[in-house]
Design a protein around this motif. Sequence first.
Motif, PDB file in Angstrom:
ATOM      1  N   MET A   1      -1.621  13.490  -0.648  1.00 16.30           N
ATOM      2  CA  MET A   1      -2.094  12.852   0.571  1.00 16.30           C
ATOM      3  C   MET A   1      -2.934  13.793   1.421  1.00 16.30           C
ATOM      4  O   MET A   1      -4.038  13.469   1.839  1.00 16.30           O
ATOM      5  CB  MET A   1      -0.848  12.397   1.349  1.00 16.30           C
ATOM      6  CG  MET A   1      -1.105  11.255   2.304  1.00 16.30           C
ATOM      7  SD  MET A   1      -1.831   9.843   1.497  1.00 16.30           S
ATOM      8  CE  MET A   1      -2.503   9.063   2.926  1.00 16.30           C
TER       9      MET A   1
ATOM     10  N   TYR B   1      -6.341  14.360   0.336  1.00 11.19           N
ATOM     11  CA  TYR B   1      -7.272  13.301   0.762  1.00 11.19           C
ATOM     12  C   TYR B   1      -7.765  13.523   2.180  1.00 11.19           C
ATOM     13  O   TYR B   1      -8.933  13.367   2.473  1.00 11.19           O
ATOM     14  CB  TYR B   1      -6.622  11.922   0.662  1.00 11.19           C
ATOM     15  CG  TYR B   1      -6.228  11.531  -0.751  1.00 11.19           C
ATOM     16  CD1 TYR B   1      -6.851  12.147  -1.859  1.00 11.19           C
ATOM     17  CD2 TYR B   1      -5.265  10.565  -0.979  1.00 11.19           C
ATOM     18  CE1 TYR B   1      -6.476  11.789  -3.142  1.00 11.19           C
ATOM     19  CE2 TYR B   1      -4.910  10.195  -2.268  1.00 11.19           C
ATOM     20  CZ  TYR B   1      -5.507  10.822  -3.348  1.00 11.19           C
ATOM     21  OH  TYR B   1      -5.159  10.489  -4.606  1.00 11.19           O
TER      22      TYR B   1
ATOM     23  N   LEU C   1      -7.132   7.347 -10.983  1.00 16.29           N
ATOM     24  CA  LEU C   1      -6.000   6.424 -10.835  1.00 16.29           C
ATOM     25  C   LEU C   1      -5.400   6.016 -12.175  1.00 16.29           C
ATOM     26  O   LEU C   1      -4.173   5.922 -12.349  1.00 16.29           O
ATOM     27  CB  LEU C   1      -6.441   5.161 -10.081  1.00 16.29           C
ATOM     28  CG  LEU C   1      -6.556   5.274  -8.557  1.00 16.29           C
ATOM     29  CD1 LEU C   1      -7.037   3.950  -7.983  1.00 16.29           C
ATOM     30  CD2 LEU C   1      -5.222   5.660  -7.957  1.00 16.29           C
TER      31      LEU C   1
ATOM     32  N   LEU D   1      -2.539   7.974 -13.621  1.00 13.37           N
ATOM     33  CA  LEU D   1      -1.278   8.064 -12.876  1.00 13.37           C
ATOM     34  C   LEU D   1      -0.226   7.108 -13.452  1.00 13.37           C
ATOM     35  O   LEU D   1      -0.583   6.071 -14.020  1.00 13.37           O
ATOM     36  CB  LEU D   1      -1.510   7.703 -11.408  1.00 13.37           C
ATOM     37  CG  LEU D   1      -2.315   8.682 -10.553  1.00 13.37           C
ATOM     38  CD1 LEU D   1      -2.460   8.128  -9.137  1.00 13.37           C
ATOM     39  CD2 LEU D   1      -1.635  10.057 -10.532  1.00 13.37           C
TER      40      LEU D   1
ATOM     41  N   GLU E   1       2.906   4.888  -9.109  1.00  8.20           N
ATOM     42  CA  GLU E   1       2.173   5.632  -8.058  1.00  8.20           C
ATOM     43  C   GLU E   1       0.794   5.044  -7.763  1.00  8.20           C
ATOM     44  O   GLU E   1       0.157   5.351  -6.757  1.00  8.20           O
ATOM     45  CB  GLU E   1       1.961   7.094  -8.498  1.00  8.20           C
ATOM     46  CG  GLU E   1       3.228   7.924  -8.379  1.00  8.20           C
ATOM     47  CD  GLU E   1       2.992   9.359  -8.845  1.00  8.20           C
ATOM     48  OE1 GLU E   1       1.832   9.849  -8.703  1.00  8.20           O
ATOM     49  OE2 GLU E   1       3.942   9.964  -9.351  1.00  8.20           O
ATOM     50  N   ARG E   2       0.269   4.231  -8.713  1.00  6.23           N
ATOM     51  CA  ARG E   2      -1.129   3.792  -8.597  1.00  6.23           C
ATOM     52  C   ARG E   2      -1.421   3.051  -7.304  1.00  6.23           C
ATOM     53  O   ARG E   2      -2.436   3.289  -6.663  1.00  6.23           O
ATOM     54  CB  ARG E   2      -1.458   2.843  -9.757  1.00  6.23           C
ATOM     55  CG  ARG E   2      -2.012   3.596 -10.935  1.00  6.23           C
ATOM     56  CD  ARG E   2      -2.439   2.639 -12.021  1.00  6.23           C
ATOM     57  NE  ARG E   2      -2.155   3.262 -13.303  1.00  6.23           N
ATOM     58  CZ  ARG E   2      -2.021   2.618 -14.432  1.00  6.23           C
ATOM     59  NH1 ARG E   2      -2.092   1.283 -14.449  1.00  6.23           N
ATOM     60  NH2 ARG E   2      -1.776   3.270 -15.536  1.00  6.23           N
TER      61      ARG E   2
ATOM     62  N   THR F   1      -1.437   5.355  -4.140  1.00  4.88           N
ATOM     63  CA  THR F   1      -2.553   6.311  -4.208  1.00  4.88           C
ATOM     64  C   THR F   1      -3.881   5.586  -4.035  1.00  4.88           C
ATOM     65  O   THR F   1      -4.765   6.022  -3.288  1.00  4.88           O
ATOM     66  CB  THR F   1      -2.526   7.064  -5.560  1.00  4.88           C
ATOM     67  OG1 THR F   1      -1.206   7.562  -5.765  1.00  4.88           O
ATOM     68  CG2 THR F   1      -3.533   8.197  -5.553  1.00  4.88           C
TER      69      THR F   1
ATOM     70  N   ILE G   1      -6.711   6.264  -1.238  1.00  2.00           N
ATOM     71  CA  ILE G   1      -8.115   6.623  -1.529  1.00  2.00           C
ATOM     72  C   ILE G   1      -9.058   5.619  -0.845  1.00  2.00           C
ATOM     73  O   ILE G   1     -10.062   6.002  -0.245  1.00  2.00           O
ATOM     74  CB  ILE G   1      -8.371   6.663  -3.051  1.00  2.00           C
ATOM     75  CG1 ILE G   1      -7.511   7.760  -3.695  1.00  2.00           C
ATOM     76  CG2 ILE G   1      -9.852   6.924  -3.328  1.00  2.00           C
ATOM     77  CD1 ILE G   1      -7.539   7.749  -5.219  1.00  2.00           C
TER      78      ILE G   1
END
Length: 357
Positions: free
Chosen positions: A1, A4, A45, A48, A52-53, A56, A60
């Motif tokens: 995180m 990002y 992605l 992953l 989690e996709r 995340t 993003i």
Amino acid sequence: MSTYSDLAAEIEAEILTAQDLAALDAVRVSALGKTGRISGLLKTLGALPPEERKATGAAINAVRDQVQAALDARKDVLEAEHLSRRLQSERIDLSLPAAPRARGGVHPTMQVMDEMVAIFAEMGFEVAEGPDIEDDFHNFTALNFPEKHPAREMHDTFFFNPDENGVRKLLRTHTSPVQIRSMIAGKPPFRLIVPGRVFRCDSDQTHTPMFHQIEGLVIDKTAHMGHLKWVFDTFLSRFFETDTVITQFRPHHFPFTEPSAEMDVRYSRNGAEIRIGDGDRWMEILGSGMVHPNVLKACGVDPDEYQGFAFGMGVDRLAMLKYGVPDLRDMFAADTRWLSHYGFSGFAAPNPASGLS
Ligand code: 2NL
């Protein structure tokens, strides 16, 4: 995180330091373009674990939206700056005098024609116009030209090739076809003035293949040559601005009038200077006569009931006389220096009270 938000902060810093639209666009491409940094993240992605996709991906996308919003805001600022710089640099000083613009003028021939028309119009003549391209009937036959008259031949008249019916159109050699058309279309009495271009197959120092004429026609029960003389003495004194016009008739021949006469006006010459209204020389100024009965008949006017006079004169020569132009070819040369010397402003409308002078 936090990766990002670092990336978002890094890109936002680049956005804020972009100094123009091109630099800003380069930042956009490096962040959101196909191979940009954020697009790169989206591509990871797939690698992953499925659980989690979602989170995340949403993170993003949030960074992408944040970057997009920063790009939009910066773009607005840069565009506003660009506009205000342009407004500054392109400011027009309205206190400066405007550069003179090339303006058209009215050719002396057309001005003289307008002035002549204005003088006749004030005497009660109606202005009539007609086509440059005519036929044999209106240009010749109705005007009592014999079938084999030389003026019908090629050396005087511009003929078009015959059409599918063998009919040859022509360029009118005088403006008389307009009077013919007016008489056929209307009812007497007639008081017409007809200005226009005419064409003859003739070209030398004193003739141009196109020139300008004004013709007049008066048909009534008792109109006669005495009226014509008054009309012309009045016209000439207004046109040449003198009270001492002296004219004479000299016998002549035209197929369309009987009797026919040319009219001369007294003038004096001092070197190149020509003055109408004094002196002891005669200058030919127009052709005229009583309209031939055959012409009236051809137009459906009864020659036992109606009669009248007609006249014709060349405008180009009168324009040269009035303005002292020595060479006819100058009138047609389209030399703009000459035209700006002799030409008139488009606003200089002639009128019978003051002419053009
Ligand atoms: C000239 C001669 C003239 C006419 C034109 C005319 C018209 C009709 C009937 C009779 Cl419809 N006549 N026009 C008459 C006499 C002379 O012009 O030397 N012009 C420059």
